[in-house]
Design a protein around this motif. Structure first.
Motif, PDB file in Angstrom:
ATOM      1  N   ALA A 211      -8.255   7.889   3.257  1.00  0.00           N
ATOM      2  CA  ALA A 211      -9.680   7.954   3.589  1.00  0.00           C
ATOM      3  C   ALA A 211     -10.196   9.376   3.713  1.00  0.00           C
ATOM      4  N   ASN A 212      -9.316  10.339   4.035  1.00  0.00           N
ATOM      5  CA  ASN A 212      -9.780  11.711   4.258  1.00  0.00           C
ATOM      6  C   ASN A 212      -9.549  12.623   3.063  1.00  0.00           C
TER       7      ASN A 212
ATOM      8  N   GLU B 163      -8.534   4.779  -2.711  1.00  0.00           N
ATOM      9  CA  GLU B 163      -9.107   3.800  -1.787  1.00  0.00           C
ATOM     10  C   GLU B 163      -8.959   4.306  -0.343  1.00  0.00           C
ATOM     11  N   PRO B 164      -9.980   4.205   0.491  1.00  0.00           N
ATOM     12  CA  PRO B 164      -9.825   4.649   1.885  1.00  0.00           C
ATOM     13  C   PRO B 164      -8.910   3.715   2.677  1.00  0.00           C
ATOM     14  N   TYR B 165      -8.982   2.434   2.343  1.00  0.00           N
ATOM     15  CA  TYR B 165      -8.188   1.436   3.054  1.00  0.00           C
ATOM     16  C   TYR B 165      -7.975   0.245   2.141  1.00  0.00           C
TER      17      TYR B 165
ATOM     18  N   ALA C 179      -6.137  -4.530   8.226  1.00  0.00           N
ATOM     19  CA  ALA C 179      -6.645  -3.337   7.542  1.00  0.00           C
ATOM     20  C   ALA C 179      -5.579  -2.250   7.566  1.00  0.00           C
ATOM     21  N   ILE C 180      -5.320  -1.645   6.416  1.00  0.00           N
ATOM     22  CA  ILE C 180      -4.400  -0.511   6.312  1.00  0.00           C
ATOM     23  C   ILE C 180      -5.232   0.713   5.946  1.00  0.00           C
TER      24      ILE C 180
ATOM     25  N   ALA D  12       0.852  -1.199   0.000  1.00  0.00           N
ATOM     26  CA  ALA D  12       0.000   0.000   0.000  1.00  0.00           C
ATOM     27  C   ALA D  12       0.883   1.242   0.000  1.00  0.00           C
ATOM     28  N   GLN D  13       0.327   2.322  -0.518  1.00  0.00           N
ATOM     29  CA  GLN D  13       1.022   3.611  -0.639  1.00  0.00           C
ATOM     30  C   GLN D  13       0.058   4.706  -0.205  1.00  0.00           C
TER      31      GLN D  13
END
Length: 557
Positions: free
Chosen positions: A130-131, A143-145, A156-157, A101-102
């Motif tokens: 997410a924000n 993507e939020p997560y 969950a990231i 993830a990045q």
């Protein structure tokens, strides 16, 4: 939801290792393309560390990248703005290391939609934030997560970006977006991750520092500590942005920040049993002694050669040495060359700029493209902002109040220095960020270091000999970071409300400041840089000896 998810969690214990890089700032290869010398750390050594960890952990290793990866070295500039038909090198490096993830950093937003939208598409892993809200859909722009399952453990990231973007960057760079405050946003998403996604482990990946920074009525720039204190359900927060190492636990939340430039990585080793985290350990691992990954180097050799050819292009010559450190102690050729460019390019009345590198030198002789990255570190544009004379003085008051001490005796420091830490043998250093130490050109003024904050700056006249009027309006050139409110000198200093700054902007350059500096040097060929000498610290009987003392303390001279 699969049948395996509905079944009772396995009682077996699974050990996971999660590794984070943050604020890499283009430190991909063991060569500094700005200084044209070897570079410690870098992703070439991170790659060796990760490959060894994967041999030990297999798929129980999770690799995370926390943003500010698209800016910093000429490598980034070249693939962002020059060789735009090729894949972005930042995406290629992340893909080679097989990140999971990045996140976005503020400097990743700074490169603009065209660059980061292309980078997102080129990445093999999801970008999470997410924000970062898309105004059209009302949903996160990325993507939020991301959910990662390893040996039956659901991880969950959750991504977050500092919401202070509007304080630094023009809206055109983040058009169609808004940025939510982090504490409430994290609460909402953690609830979803725990209740709907049935996450066993929840990890925050936050491009937001620990605390401090810009604080407004609606958000904090650096909110990681507040999130750890106020949000239930997080196990680990990997963070960055403030370039300050941290390994601490707050209310059972392990918080890790590896600082910057791929010198260290943050590592969390956690054990999960029966769907619950039973233990966790954090460490910051120094990668500067790791061997170079020769396969990594062979893979990227064509890109390295191409960037070297770009930075080694001669563009002109300087007839004098220039040192960025000179700018802290009075007028200096290093920043006055930028002042001259801004005034020439815009025909403004006044110019503001600060030294953007702490201790760089450009030697007399041939000047190469690489030297432009020493002279001007960031991809800022040039703005012209309408300001009154009083606003100009108040802007400078705040700048110098962050920069110089109020001397009460000839033996005091003239520079405003950070308190020494017990057992710290490093040199003295400034209390505040030096990239906010703006001086001015186009006006003649003195800075009285015996006067209290807010009363140090006395403007004598315009440098063309005309009177300076605090009630008159002037056109003021500055970089885009400052012109959008960065450093708060326009807002807290000059007293201009943030939402009214856009109406004050009369001009925005099409290209970045470095582009115009390059053009100026190519046009003039041979330049003898000189300080403008339009301001000075007073009283000189106190200031000059204090400058000599503090210069030696800070730089060893």
């Amino acid at each position: 939801m699969s049948m395996t998810t509905l079944m009772a969690k396995s009682p077996k214990t699974v050990t996971l290792r999660i590794v984070e890089t943050s604020d890499v700032h283009g430190a991909f290869f063991p060569y500094n393309f700005t200084e044209r010398c070897d570079m410690s750390g870098t992703m070439a050594r991170v790659s060796s560390y990760i490959k060894r960890q994967r041999k030990e952990m297999g798929n129980r290793l999770i690799l995370l990248e926390n943003g500010d990866i698209l800016q910093g070295q000429p490598t980034c500039y070249y693939t962002n703005f020059v060789a735009t038909d090729k894949p972005n090198i930042a995406a290629e490096v992340v893909n080679y290391l097989k990140y999971d993830a990045q996140t976005f950093g503020n400097h990743d937003v700074e490169v603009g939609h065209k660059v980061y939208d292309k980078w997102i598409k080129e990445l093999d892993c999801p970008v999470v934030g997410a924000n970062i809200i898309d105004l059209k859909s009302g949903k996160p722009y990325v993507e939020p997560y991301v959910m990662i399952e390893r040996e039956g453990v659901r991880v969950a990231i959750l991504g977050m970006l500092t919401p202070a973007i509007p304080n630094w960057l023009h809206q055109s760079l983040w058009s169609g977006m808004r940025f939510e405050e982090m504490v409430s946003c994290t609460k909402r998403w953690v609830k979803i991750l725990r209740e709907q996604e049935k996450a066993d482990v929840v990890i925050g990946l936050f491009h937001s520092g620990w605390d401090g920074g810009i604080v407004t009525d609606t958000y904090d720039e650096d909110a990681t500590q507040k999130v750890a204190e106020q949000v239930e359900g997080l196990d680990v927060i990997f963070f960055g942005h403030d370039h300050r190492e941290r390994n601490t636990t707050v209310k059972k939340v392990l918080c890790l920040d590896p600082s910057c430039n791929a010198q260290k990585v943050a590592v969390a080793t956690i054990q999960v049993s029966g769907g619950k985290v039973t233990s966790k350990k954090g460490e910051l691992v120094d990668v500067t002694k790791e061997p170079l990954d020769e396969d990594f180097m062979r893979h990227f050799q064509p890109q390295i050669d191409e960037v070297k050819a770009f930075v080694e292009r001669k563009i002109g010559s300087f007839n004098e040495n220039m040192l960025s450190r000179d700018a802290f102690f009075g007028p200096a050729a290093f920043v006055d060359l930028i002042h001259q460019l801004q005034l020439e390019h815009t025909h403004a009345d006044v110019s503001f700029t600060a030294p953007l590198t702490f201790n760089s030198e450009i030697k007399a002789g041939p000047v190469y493209q690489s030297d432009m990255f020493k002279l001007y570190r960031f991809e800022n544009g040039i703005y012209v902002v309408r300001m009154t004379g009083k606003e100009i003085r108040n802007f400078l008051e705040m700048s110098y109040d962050q920069w110089v001490n109020t001397m009460t005796s000839p033996d005091d420091h003239i520079m405003l220095l950070a308190p020494k830490v017990a057992g710290d043998n490093q040199r003295e250093n400034f209390k505040n960020f030096t990239f906010n130490f703006d001086s001015a050109a186009g006006i003649d003024y003195v800075v009285d270091v015996t006067k209290p904050d807010g009363q140090k700056v006395h403007i004598l006249q315009l440098s063309n000999g005309q009177p300076f009027d605090e009630n008159a309006w002037y056109r003021v050139a500055m970089n885009s970071y400052r012109g959008n409110g960065g450093g708060e000198l326009l807002v807290r200093g000059a007293g201009i409300p943030l939402d009214s700054i856009p109406q004050r902007i009369e001009y925005q350059s099409e290209r970045d400041q470095r582009h115009y500096l390059t053009e100026k040097i190519e046009r003039e060929g041979s330049i003898t840089p000189k300080a403008l000498n339009n301001w000075r610290f007073i009283p000189e009987a106190w200031a000059q000896p204090a400058i000599e003392r503090d210069r030696k303390l800070i730089f060893g001279e």
